[in-house]
Scaffold this motif. Structure first.
Motif, PDB file in Angstrom:
ATOM      1  N   GLN A 133      95.966  11.740   9.338  1.00  0.00           N
ATOM      2  CA  GLN A 133      94.610  11.661   9.911  1.00  0.00           C
ATOM      3  C   GLN A 133      93.779  10.571   9.226  1.00  0.00           C
ATOM      4  O   GLN A 133      93.059   9.818   9.893  1.00  0.00           O
ATOM      5  CB  GLN A 133      93.909  13.013   9.812  1.00  0.00           C
ATOM      6  CG  GLN A 133      92.661  13.066  10.661  1.00  0.00           C
ATOM      7  CD  GLN A 133      91.955  14.418  10.665  1.00  0.00           C
ATOM      8  OE1 GLN A 133      90.965  14.559  11.327  1.00  0.00           O
ATOM      9  NE2 GLN A 133      92.439  15.393   9.950  1.00  0.00           N
TER      10      GLN A 133
ATOM     11  N   PRO B 191      82.725  12.667  16.485  1.00  0.00           N
ATOM     12  CA  PRO B 191      83.992  13.350  16.233  1.00  0.00           C
ATOM     13  C   PRO B 191      85.001  12.441  15.541  1.00  0.00           C
ATOM     14  O   PRO B 191      85.975  12.910  14.982  1.00  0.00           O
ATOM     15  CB  PRO B 191      84.465  13.747  17.632  1.00  0.00           C
ATOM     16  CG  PRO B 191      83.762  12.834  18.564  1.00  0.00           C
ATOM     17  CD  PRO B 191      82.514  12.385  17.903  1.00  0.00           C
ATOM     18  N   GLY B 192      84.775  11.120  15.584  1.00  0.00           N
ATOM     19  CA  GLY B 192      85.699  10.187  14.935  1.00  0.00           C
ATOM     20  C   GLY B 192      86.894   9.936  15.826  1.00  0.00           C
ATOM     21  O   GLY B 192      87.642  10.863  16.130  1.00  0.00           O
ATOM     22  N   SER B 193      87.059   8.690  16.261  1.00  0.00           N
ATOM     23  CA  SER B 193      88.146   8.398  17.194  1.00  0.00           C
ATOM     24  C   SER B 193      89.508   8.644  16.533  1.00  0.00           C
ATOM     25  O   SER B 193      90.448   9.062  17.193  1.00  0.00           O
ATOM     26  CB  SER B 193      88.042   6.958  17.685  1.00  0.00           C
ATOM     27  OG  SER B 193      87.805   6.101  16.602  1.00  0.00           O
ATOM     28  N   GLY B 194      89.588   8.414  15.220  1.00  0.00           N
ATOM     29  CA  GLY B 194      90.844   8.653  14.504  1.00  0.00           C
ATOM     30  C   GLY B 194      91.240  10.113  14.543  1.00  0.00           C
ATOM     31  O   GLY B 194      92.404  10.451  14.769  1.00  0.00           O
ATOM     32  N   SER B 195      90.253  10.996  14.343  1.00  0.00           N
ATOM     33  CA  SER B 195      90.533  12.433  14.346  1.00  0.00           C
ATOM     34  C   SER B 195      90.870  12.918  15.752  1.00  0.00           C
ATOM     35  O   SER B 195      91.673  13.828  15.933  1.00  0.00           O
ATOM     36  CB  SER B 195      89.329  13.208  13.808  1.00  0.00           C
ATOM     37  OG  SER B 195      89.143  12.889  12.464  1.00  0.00           O
ATOM     38  N   ASP B 196      90.228  12.276  16.731  1.00  0.00           N
ATOM     39  CA  ASP B 196      90.504  12.597  18.132  1.00  0.00           C
ATOM     40  C   ASP B 196      91.953  12.248  18.468  1.00  0.00           C
ATOM     41  O   ASP B 196      92.688  13.056  19.029  1.00  0.00           O
ATOM     42  CB  ASP B 196      89.550  11.761  18.989  1.00  0.00           C
ATOM     43  CG  ASP B 196      88.930  12.575  20.093  1.00  0.00           C
ATOM     44  OD1 ASP B 196      89.034  13.812  20.031  1.00  0.00           O
ATOM     45  OD2 ASP B 196      88.357  11.974  21.010  1.00  0.00           O
ATOM     46  N   LEU B 197      92.336  11.035  18.073  1.00  0.00           N
ATOM     47  CA  LEU B 197      93.698  10.579  18.292  1.00  0.00           C
ATOM     48  C   LEU B 197      94.687  11.449  17.517  1.00  0.00           C
ATOM     49  O   LEU B 197      95.757  11.807  18.015  1.00  0.00           O
ATOM     50  CB  LEU B 197      93.811   9.111  17.841  1.00  0.00           C
ATOM     51  CG  LEU B 197      95.185   8.434  17.936  1.00  0.00           C
ATOM     52  CD1 LEU B 197      95.721   8.494  19.352  1.00  0.00           C
ATOM     53  CD2 LEU B 197      95.074   6.980  17.485  1.00  0.00           C
ATOM     54  N   PHE B 198      94.285  11.824  16.318  1.00  0.00           N
ATOM     55  CA  PHE B 198      95.146  12.669  15.483  1.00  0.00           C
ATOM     56  C   PHE B 198      95.452  13.990  16.183  1.00  0.00           C
ATOM     57  O   PHE B 198      96.594  14.467  16.175  1.00  0.00           O
ATOM     58  CB  PHE B 198      94.490  12.935  14.133  1.00  0.00           C
ATOM     59  CG  PHE B 198      95.217  13.976  13.335  1.00  0.00           C
ATOM     60  CD1 PHE B 198      96.433  13.684  12.737  1.00  0.00           C
ATOM     61  CD2 PHE B 198      94.711  15.264  13.215  1.00  0.00           C
ATOM     62  CE1 PHE B 198      97.130  14.657  12.031  1.00  0.00           C
ATOM     63  CE2 PHE B 198      95.399  16.230  12.513  1.00  0.00           C
ATOM     64  CZ  PHE B 198      96.608  15.928  11.919  1.00  0.00           C
ATOM     65  N   GLN B 199      94.424  14.582  16.812  1.00  0.00           N
ATOM     66  CA  GLN B 199      94.634  15.872  17.486  1.00  0.00           C
ATOM     67  C   GLN B 199      95.664  15.764  18.596  1.00  0.00           C
ATOM     68  O   GLN B 199      96.455  16.681  18.812  1.00  0.00           O
ATOM     69  CB  GLN B 199      93.315  16.377  18.070  1.00  0.00           C
ATOM     70  CG  GLN B 199      92.369  16.914  17.032  1.00  0.00           C
ATOM     71  CD  GLN B 199      91.083  17.407  17.680  1.00  0.00           C
ATOM     72  OE1 GLN B 199      91.045  18.436  18.330  1.00  0.00           O
ATOM     73  NE2 GLN B 199      90.016  16.658  17.496  1.00  0.00           N
TER      74      GLN B 199
ATOM     75  N   HIS C  28      95.370   6.887  23.435  1.00  0.00           N
ATOM     76  CA  HIS C  28      93.965   6.763  23.047  1.00  0.00           C
ATOM     77  C   HIS C  28      93.211   8.034  23.382  1.00  0.00           C
ATOM     78  O   HIS C  28      93.674   8.832  24.171  1.00  0.00           O
ATOM     79  CB  HIS C  28      93.331   5.581  23.775  1.00  0.00           C
ATOM     80  CG  HIS C  28      93.943   4.290  23.394  1.00  0.00           C
ATOM     81  ND1 HIS C  28      93.882   3.789  22.130  1.00  0.00           N
ATOM     82  CD2 HIS C  28      94.644   3.403  24.144  1.00  0.00           C
ATOM     83  CE1 HIS C  28      94.521   2.634  22.104  1.00  0.00           C
ATOM     84  NE2 HIS C  28      94.997   2.377  23.300  1.00  0.00           N
ATOM     85  N   SER C  29      92.027   8.171  22.816  1.00  0.00           N
ATOM     86  CA  SER C  29      91.262   9.398  23.046  1.00  0.00           C
ATOM     87  C   SER C  29      90.264   9.243  24.184  1.00  0.00           C
ATOM     88  O   SER C  29      89.939   8.140  24.589  1.00  0.00           O
ATOM     89  CB  SER C  29      90.527   9.783  21.774  1.00  0.00           C
ATOM     90  OG  SER C  29      89.726   8.710  21.379  1.00  0.00           O
TER      91      SER C  29
ATOM     92  N   SER D 253      92.789  10.991  27.826  1.00  0.00           N
ATOM     93  CA  SER D 253      93.896  11.661  27.167  1.00  0.00           C
ATOM     94  C   SER D 253      93.733  13.145  27.500  1.00  0.00           C
ATOM     95  O   SER D 253      92.730  13.548  28.058  1.00  0.00           O
ATOM     96  CB  SER D 253      93.823  11.457  25.662  1.00  0.00           C
ATOM     97  OG  SER D 253      92.673  12.087  25.183  1.00  0.00           O
TER      98      SER D 253
ATOM     99  N   LEU E 220      94.915   7.232  10.535  1.00  0.00           N
ATOM    100  CA  LEU E 220      94.456   6.984  11.903  1.00  0.00           C
ATOM    101  C   LEU E 220      92.963   6.672  11.943  1.00  0.00           C
ATOM    102  O   LEU E 220      92.513   5.818  12.695  1.00  0.00           O
ATOM    103  CB  LEU E 220      94.762   8.202  12.786  1.00  0.00           C
ATOM    104  CG  LEU E 220      96.228   8.407  13.152  1.00  0.00           C
ATOM    105  CD1 LEU E 220      96.417   9.721  13.871  1.00  0.00           C
ATOM    106  CD2 LEU E 220      96.742   7.264  14.021  1.00  0.00           C
TER     107      LEU E 220
ATOM    108  N   ASN F  67      85.721  18.391  18.999  1.00  0.00           N
ATOM    109  CA  ASN F  67      84.840  17.415  18.346  1.00  0.00           C
ATOM    110  C   ASN F  67      84.549  17.765  16.888  1.00  0.00           C
ATOM    111  O   ASN F  67      84.144  16.914  16.105  1.00  0.00           O
ATOM    112  CB  ASN F  67      83.513  17.300  19.112  1.00  0.00           C
ATOM    113  CG  ASN F  67      83.693  16.604  20.444  1.00  0.00           C
ATOM    114  OD1 ASN F  67      84.568  15.745  20.590  1.00  0.00           O
ATOM    115  ND2 ASN F  67      82.908  16.980  21.429  1.00  0.00           N
TER     116      ASN F  67
ATOM    117  N   CYS G 274      91.595   3.276  13.470  1.00  0.00           N
ATOM    118  CA  CYS G 274      90.693   3.291  14.616  1.00  0.00           C
ATOM    119  C   CYS G 274      89.375   2.594  14.314  1.00  0.00           C
ATOM    120  O   CYS G 274      88.703   2.094  15.209  1.00  0.00           O
ATOM    121  CB  CYS G 274      90.440   4.723  15.069  1.00  0.00           C
ATOM    122  SG  CYS G 274      91.854   5.434  15.893  1.00  0.00           S
TER     123      CYS G 274
END
Lengths: 77, 454
Positions: free
Chosen positions: B203, A34-42, A24-25, B221, B206, B143, B210
């Protein structure tokens, strides 16, 4: 750069993807979302790239024994 | 003092306009970041490289509630990402990534990655938001990643792999093209490229997942700085690998000026030059500028010129020429005169129509009027009304019906334009303009007018 080596590493690197999907982010302290999906993606993507880089570095070190390369200017700056 | 309407999202400061100059406040909440930006040497390095707009700090300010007031170099004409050609957008994307790369080196990070943070100055993209930098915290992710993908990567991929015109989706998506939309449009061949597969397909998936799941944000993380640098370099590689969708041979001779002989061309150039000399403008807009051939008459004199054209290929050619010859004072802008860039965003004021961005001293419309009047059925009087509101002076080329270009337009349609002739044109325009001068282009039936708005 997409070459035959990176494609090979790409398929190898799919393994950690499955493991990392569980991560998780961290909290987003930002004025934009920032979008949790994009955070997780990184997190996942950087993990995969790190694996690729690990193999690439070994390959380049071996290559460096035989072929000397000049220090080039940082093209990413 | 007029606060710039698009400057409301970031609490770190705001932009305002006073006496035709642009200022940016630095609020106290951004003090630590701003001081670090300067003391770390990042600001100086970015400015030295031409990546960041330079600014001076005002020593005295009437604002007591702000930490600093900056006066950045003024951008002559503000343009938006949906008005850029493929290479303009690509260069803006690369600039953003290079700025992020250098910021990480100096212990800072970009807190956003909006395409609207980039403008064009002297033919090159430049980052204009001095307050976009924050001190990097170990372990944090970027971000601005999602924003970068939506603002830059998505339109570039669509333009490169699908259709050049798809950058217009940025008009309807002010915060960039959503990745699920990109994923649904992008051809499958593109998705076989690993970096595209990850950045788009994975992406987007995800992001969707999410949204549905209740993510526990408290869990920690960790991404190392090296990993952020790695992501940045891979993004740079991906953006660098994207190609303009047409091969050189397909668009190298896209425009030829077969309608002119050499004498007519020289005559037209000389008349335009004499009109420009008469008006002595500092700023000029050229509508239907094509690849900027005649706009360069002005920009080569140091007149800040904007070359508007509807054709993304013409704009691309123009921009590539500017880059190749290191030209200044010229900006190509992708623009449909029959459907101009609208006022969009919050309260319809965030991104505005061209007339609200600048009032040029002179506008030009060369070999243009037949396209508006005949192809688009716009009455001549309505054309005069629109142009006269934009600028005091106008150079306009009237292309009569006998001209082969007009004949081409009329070949496939009924001629319902009985008033489309020099007399009809002068009558319609006389309601909004005085004719200062009119000259015929030699070896041609075309007339060049210098008009002054009433």
């Amino acid at each position: 750069m997409i070459n035959r080596y990176s494609k090979f590493y790409f398929y190898i690197s799919l393994i950690p993807l499955i493991v990392m999907l569980a991560l998780h982010s961290q909290p987003a302290d930002a004025y934009i979302n920032p979008g949790s999906g994009s955070d997780l993606f990184q997190i996942i993507y950087s993990g995969i790239l790190s694996v690729l880089m690990f193999f690439k570095t070994i390959f380049l070190k071996i290559k460096g024994v035989f072929i000397k390369t000049d220090n080039k200017e940082d093209k990413y700056e | 003092m007029n606060s710039v309407e698009s400057s409301f999202r970031d609490p770190s400061g705001y932009v305002f306009e006073e006496d035709n100059e642009i200022y940016r406040t630095v609020n106290y909440c951004y003090k630590e970041n701003y001081d670090f930006l300067l003391s770390s040497g990042l600001c100086d390095n970015l400015v030295k490289k031409g990546y960041l707009i330079s600014h001076e700090e005002l020593e005295e300010s009437k604002f007591k509630d702000v930490y600093k007031v900056l006066k950045p170099v003024k951008i002559p004409f503000i343009s938006y990402p949906y008005e850029w050609s493929f290479s303009q957008l690509k260069d803006a994307a690369l600039l953003t990534l290079k700025v992020q790369y250098l910021a990480l080196k100096y212990g800072m990070i970009l807190k956003d990655a909006s395409a609207y943070n980039v403008q064009f100055l002297d033919g090159k993209p430049v980052f204009i938001d001095t307050l976009s930098f924050e001190i990097y915290k170990e372990g944090q992710s970027w971000n601005g990643y999602k924003q970068f993908c939506q603002h830059f990567l998505a339109p570039l991929l669509l333009m490169s792999y699908k259709d050049l015109r798809l950058n217009q989706l940025l008009k309807t998506n002010i915060d960039g093209i959503p990745l699920d939309l990109l994923n649904s449009i992008l051809p499958i061949t593109a998705k076989f490229v690993p970096s595209i597969f990850f950045n788009v397909c994975v992406q987007a998936k995800l992001q969707k997942d999410c949204e549905k799941r209740d993510i526990d944000y408290k869990k920690k993380s960790h991404i190392t700085k090296q990993q952020l640098v790695l992501i940045n370099t891979k993004l740079q590689d991906l953006v660098n690998s994207l190609k303009f969708p047409l091969k050189d041979s397909e668009w190298g001779d896209y425009y030829t000026f077969t309608n002119y002989d050499k004498a007519a061309f020289e005559s037209k150039k000389s008349i335009i030059n004499s009109y420009i000399d008469k008006v002595h403008p500092k700023t000029l807009w050229d509508f239907g500028a094509n690849n900027g051939l005649f706009t360069r008459l002005a920009s080569s004199m140091g007149i800040e010129s904007v070359a508007f054209d509807i054709d993304p290929i013409a704009c691309e050619k123009n921009y590539n020429m500017i880059k190749k010859n290191n030209e200044k004072f010229l900006l190509p802008v992708l623009f449909d005169l029959t459907n101009p860039s609208p006022n969009i965003g919050w309260a319809n004021k965030e991104r505005v129509e061209i007339s609200l961005r600048q009032k040029p001293d002179l506008i030009m419309g060369l070999a243009l009027i037949h396209h508006i009047a005949i192809s688009n059925n716009v009455p001549l009087e309505s054309i005069a009304k629109y142009f006269s509101a934009l600028s005091e002076y106008m150079i306009l080329e009237f292309v009569p019906k006998e001209d082969s270009q007009v004949q081409k337009l009329l070949a496939t349609r009924e001629d319902i334009f009985p008033a489309y002739n020099a007399e009809g044109f002068e009558l319609a325009f006389s309601k909004y303009y005085n004719i200062v001068e009119k000259k015929e282009v030699v070896n041609s039936k075309r007339i060049l007018y210098l008009l002054k708005a009433i």
